[in-house]
Design a protein around this motif. Structure first.
Motif, PDB file in Angstrom:
ATOM      1  N   VAL A   1     -15.913 -23.027  17.171  1.00 22.91           N
ATOM      2  CA  VAL A   1     -15.168 -23.513  16.013  1.00 22.91           C
ATOM      3  C   VAL A   1     -16.161 -23.913  14.935  1.00 22.91           C
ATOM      4  O   VAL A   1     -16.682 -25.030  14.919  1.00 22.91           O
ATOM      5  N   GLY A   2     -16.454 -22.958  14.042  1.00 23.17           N
ATOM      6  CA  GLY A   2     -17.287 -23.254  12.900  1.00 23.17           C
ATOM      7  C   GLY A   2     -16.451 -23.777  11.746  1.00 23.17           C
ATOM      8  O   GLY A   2     -15.238 -23.995  11.858  1.00 23.17           O
ATOM      9  N   THR A   3     -17.099 -23.978  10.614  1.00 24.18           N
ATOM     10  CA  THR A   3     -16.432 -24.413   9.390  1.00 24.18           C
ATOM     11  C   THR A   3     -16.971 -23.586   8.233  1.00 24.18           C
ATOM     12  O   THR A   3     -18.000 -22.915   8.363  1.00 24.18           O
ATOM     13  N   PRO A   4     -16.312 -23.630   7.067  1.00 21.58           N
ATOM     14  CA  PRO A   4     -16.841 -22.878   5.928  1.00 21.58           C
ATOM     15  C   PRO A   4     -18.255 -23.285   5.541  1.00 21.58           C
ATOM     16  O   PRO A   4     -19.029 -22.458   5.056  1.00 21.58           O
ATOM     17  N   SER A   5     -18.613 -24.539   5.750  1.00 22.53           N
ATOM     18  CA  SER A   5     -19.953 -25.004   5.405  1.00 22.53           C
ATOM     19  C   SER A   5     -20.911 -24.986   6.579  1.00 22.53           C
ATOM     20  O   SER A   5     -22.124 -25.156   6.395  1.00 22.53           O
ATOM     21  N   ALA A   6     -20.409 -24.763   7.784  1.00 18.22           N
ATOM     22  CA  ALA A   6     -21.272 -24.724   8.979  1.00 18.22           C
ATOM     23  C   ALA A   6     -20.741 -23.652   9.924  1.00 18.22           C
ATOM     24  O   ALA A   6     -20.176 -23.949  10.978  1.00 18.22           O
ATOM     25  N   PRO A   7     -20.918 -22.371   9.565  1.00 18.02           N
ATOM     26  CA  PRO A   7     -20.441 -21.299  10.437  1.00 18.02           C
ATOM     27  C   PRO A   7     -21.261 -21.206  11.706  1.00 18.02           C
ATOM     28  O   PRO A   7     -22.396 -21.703  11.773  1.00 18.02           O
ATOM     29  N   ILE A   8     -20.698 -20.555  12.704  1.00 25.16           N
ATOM     30  CA  ILE A   8     -21.439 -20.198  13.912  1.00 25.16           C
ATOM     31  C   ILE A   8     -21.967 -18.783  13.720  1.00 25.16           C
ATOM     32  O   ILE A   8     -21.213 -17.885  13.345  1.00 25.16           O
ATOM     33  N   VAL A   9     -23.257 -18.594  13.933  1.00 25.01           N
ATOM     34  CA  VAL A   9     -23.889 -17.302  13.694  1.00 25.01           C
ATOM     35  C   VAL A   9     -24.366 -16.727  15.015  1.00 25.01           C
ATOM     36  O   VAL A   9     -25.083 -17.392  15.772  1.00 25.01           O
ATOM     37  N   MET A  10     -23.971 -15.488  15.293  1.00 22.76           N
ATOM     38  CA  MET A  10     -24.450 -14.734  16.446  1.00 22.76           C
ATOM     39  C   MET A  10     -25.204 -13.526  15.914  1.00 22.76           C
ATOM     40  O   MET A  10     -24.620 -12.676  15.236  1.00 22.76           O
ATOM     41  N   THR A  11     -26.491 -13.465  16.205  1.00 23.48           N
ATOM     42  CA  THR A  11     -27.325 -12.445  15.596  1.00 23.48           C
ATOM     43  C   THR A  11     -28.442 -12.032  16.542  1.00 23.48           C
ATOM     44  O   THR A  11     -28.450 -12.408  17.720  1.00 23.48           O
ATOM     45  N   THR A  12     -29.375 -11.261  16.041  1.00 24.02           N
ATOM     46  CA  THR A  12     -30.486 -10.772  16.831  1.00 24.02           C
ATOM     47  C   THR A  12     -31.659 -11.751  16.830  1.00 24.02           C
ATOM     48  O   THR A  12     -31.821 -12.528  15.876  1.00 24.02           O
ATOM     49  N   ILE A  13     -32.472 -11.685  17.841  1.00 20.33           N
ATOM     50  CA  ILE A  13     -33.623 -12.581  17.964  1.00 20.33           C
ATOM     51  C   ILE A  13     -34.613 -12.372  16.824  1.00 20.33           C
ATOM     52  O   ILE A  13     -35.388 -13.281  16.490  1.00 20.33           O
ATOM     53  N   ILE A  14     -34.600 -11.208  16.189  1.00 17.73           N
ATOM     54  CA  ILE A  14     -35.572 -10.952  15.123  1.00 17.73           C
ATOM     55  C   ILE A  14     -35.071 -11.414  13.758  1.00 17.73           C
ATOM     56  O   ILE A  14     -35.766 -11.242  12.750  1.00 17.73           O
ATOM     57  N   ASP A  15     -33.891 -12.011  13.702  1.00 19.03           N
ATOM     58  CA  ASP A  15     -33.289 -12.423  12.438  1.00 19.03           C
ATOM     59  C   ASP A  15     -33.761 -13.816  12.052  1.00 19.03           C
ATOM     60  O   ASP A  15     -33.469 -14.805  12.741  1.00 19.03           O
TER      61      ASP A  15
END
Length: 532
Positions: free
Chosen positions: A95-109
């Motif tokens: 549960v993210g928020t508009p000002s604090a999203p949850i980010v799922m990305t790559t280790i190189i990001d």
């Protein structure tokens, strides 16, 4: 016609992390494997979680992810791939928020540097998110093994008999640079949903730069609102095996050089005429292809007995035509039957800028059934004409503003929102208890516009602003139009930067030069004839 493009070093123009984005600067990194996911686990925003391998939230387990948390998956393919999998009976509360999203990305990001991953090589850097539930699917056995997970892995199962199944909550989640290959022609989608039930909450989710599809539903009943699929390598929205949910406010835009259909919509797999058929209803979608000059696919491929309902939406800039609806003589029933029987309904939509042309026959690819049941039925109120998008740039130059333009010369082509119920929806068929059980129509919000975005709200204040990578990577920007309905782009000296940049100004845009604008010795400015 020349098109604008931005250089990789546009980050130099950005003095700080944009509002709504999260930073991994200075945070400790915790390696997180399947062995760490036991019982109830709380991921916190003060830690970066490095996912390694397939991490399963198993039956009875709960993964809580705090707003602002960053998850980074390891690179790898095949058995070495990384993905987060919520298995049947598992629960994720992201549960993210508009000002604090949850980010799922790559280790190189590096989330403090929006220019660190070249956009030409931004896909397939890790796996993605897979959610599996116990809601119905229409295969013979009623259960399946999700694509991307080996057949020998029991935690890859999905499907059951509980349409109200609850897998948790996904809100304000950005899934970036995923889709690593598991095998030949077998990649992980950005967000895969298998048998996900209707009490699961999914809204404000972004998939950007995924190698395979943005989203794929395998059966289930879940409703998904406010979805973004940007620059994915395959289809944007793909459903199969009797998905009977609904959605509102969906947006996709494709790269100039990648992306297949806006919607690949299948009904069944084993058997292809399995019931109940896929019969979702979607309102307020905006699907933008590669651009008619850049090739690519049709907007929709509807096949294998799939039904579909699309209302109050805008479909534009696709390389071929609007839709194909499968007519398969070798099967006892097909999607053409769904069309004739009222299980495929398109109402109050705008179609424009297709590679094959913009006459009804071009959009239907000369299919008389599509002509009769979609474009020639005046009661469905589908329109062919320019919706007047404020600005469609596929480059990170602040020129993407996909709101319809409703205050100028094009305004008569955009109508008010119409309740999808007035068109009858896709009607229910065998396998559903009554006409409303196959889709949660009551989730639709009454608005006064077509497409995914309110024309009266600046894109910088819209539902995609702040929390998305689309914003962070500098794609979004408020674009106005001059008296001739051309977009107006404000340009300052900060927009001409870098060591060897070449900039194209095209005659489909008016450039408002603010202050002294220097084209330095390392840069070249090309201005197309007719540009203002």
């Amino acid at each position: 016609m020349f098109r604008k493009f931005a250089i990789a070093l546009f980050v130099l123009c950005l003095p700080m992390i944009a509002f709504g984005q999260v930073s991994d600067d200075g945070k400790p990194v915790k390696v997180f494997t399947d062995a760490d996911m036991v019982g109830t686990y709380d991921m916190k925003a003060d830690t970066v979680y490095n996912l390694q391998g397939f991490v399963y939230v198993e039956d009875g387990e709960v993964l809580n992810i705090e707003a602002g948390t960053i998850l980074k998956g390891n690179q790898g393919s095949g058995a070495s791939a990384t993905a987060l999998v919520v298995a049947q009976g598992g629960t994720i509360n992201a549960v993210g928020t508009p000002s604090a999203p949850i980010v799922m990305t790559t280790i190189i990001d590096d989330l403090d540097d929006p220019g660190d991953i070249p956009f030409s090589d931004a896909r397939g850097k890790w796996g993605g998110l897979i959610v599996l539930g116990n809601a119905p699917i229409n295969t013979t056995t009623g259960v399946g093994q999700i694509e991307g997970i080996p057949e020998t892995e029991p935690r890859g199962a999905y499907g059951g008999t509980d349409p109200l199944d609850n897998s948790g909550t996904l809100q304000y989640v950005s899934i970036r640079h995923g889709g690593s290959e598991i095998g030949a022609a077998n990649e992980i989608n950005g967000l895969t949903m298998g048998g996900v039930g209707s009490t699961t909450t999914i809204d404000h989710v972004e998939v950007i730069y995924n190698l395979d599809d943005g989203y794929e539903w395998f059966g289930g009943t879940v409703t998904c609102n406010n979805l973004v699929a940007a620059f994915c390598g395959d289809d944007s929205f793909d459903y199969d095996e009797g998905w009977s949910g609904s959605g509102q406010f969906w947006f996709t835009i494709q790269s100039k050089d990648a992306g297949d259909r806006g919607g690949e919509h299948d009904g069944g797999t084993d058997p292809v005429d399995g019931e109940g058929f896929s019969l979702p209803a979607i309102s307020n979608a905006t699907y933008l292809g590669r651009g008619p000059e850049n090739g690519g696919q049709r907007t929709f491929a509807i096949r294998d007995n799939a039904g579909a309902g699309y209302f109050n939406s805008i479909f534009a800039y696709h390389g071929q035509y609007a839709m194909s609806i499968e007519d398969k003589d070798s099967e006892p029933t097909d999607s053409r039957d769904r069309l004739v029987e009222g299980n495929i309904v398109f109402g109050n939509n705008v179609f424009w800028a297709f590679g094959n042309g913009n006459e009804a026959k071009d959009l239907a690819n000369d299919d008389q059934f599509v002509l009769d049941y979609v474009f020639n039925d005046a009661g469905l109120e589908n329109q062919i004409g320019d919706a007047g998008m404020a600005g469609i740039s596929r480059d990170p130059d602040g020129g993407l503003d996909p709101r319809p333009f409703v205050t100028g010369t094009d305004s008569t082509l955009v109508q008010q929102w119409v309740d999808p119920a007035s068109y009858g929806y896709p009607v229910a068929v065998t396998g559903y208890a009554n006409a409303l059980d196959h889709v949660t129509h009551q989730t639709f919000t009454s608005v006064d516009y077509q497409g995914a975005f309110d024309p009266a709200t600046p894109i910088s204040s819209s539902w995609v602003a702040g929390w998305t990578a689309l914003d962070f990577y500098n794609y979004l920007g408020d674009v106005t139009k001059d008296a001739n309905a051309l977009p107006v782009k404000v340009v300052t000296d900060a927009d001409i930067v870098g060591d060897s940049g070449m900039y194209y100004w095209s005659n489909d845009t008016v450039y408002n030069v603010a202050g002294f604008l220097y084209v330095d010795s390392a840069n070249t400015l090309v201005v197309e004839p007719g540009t203002v």
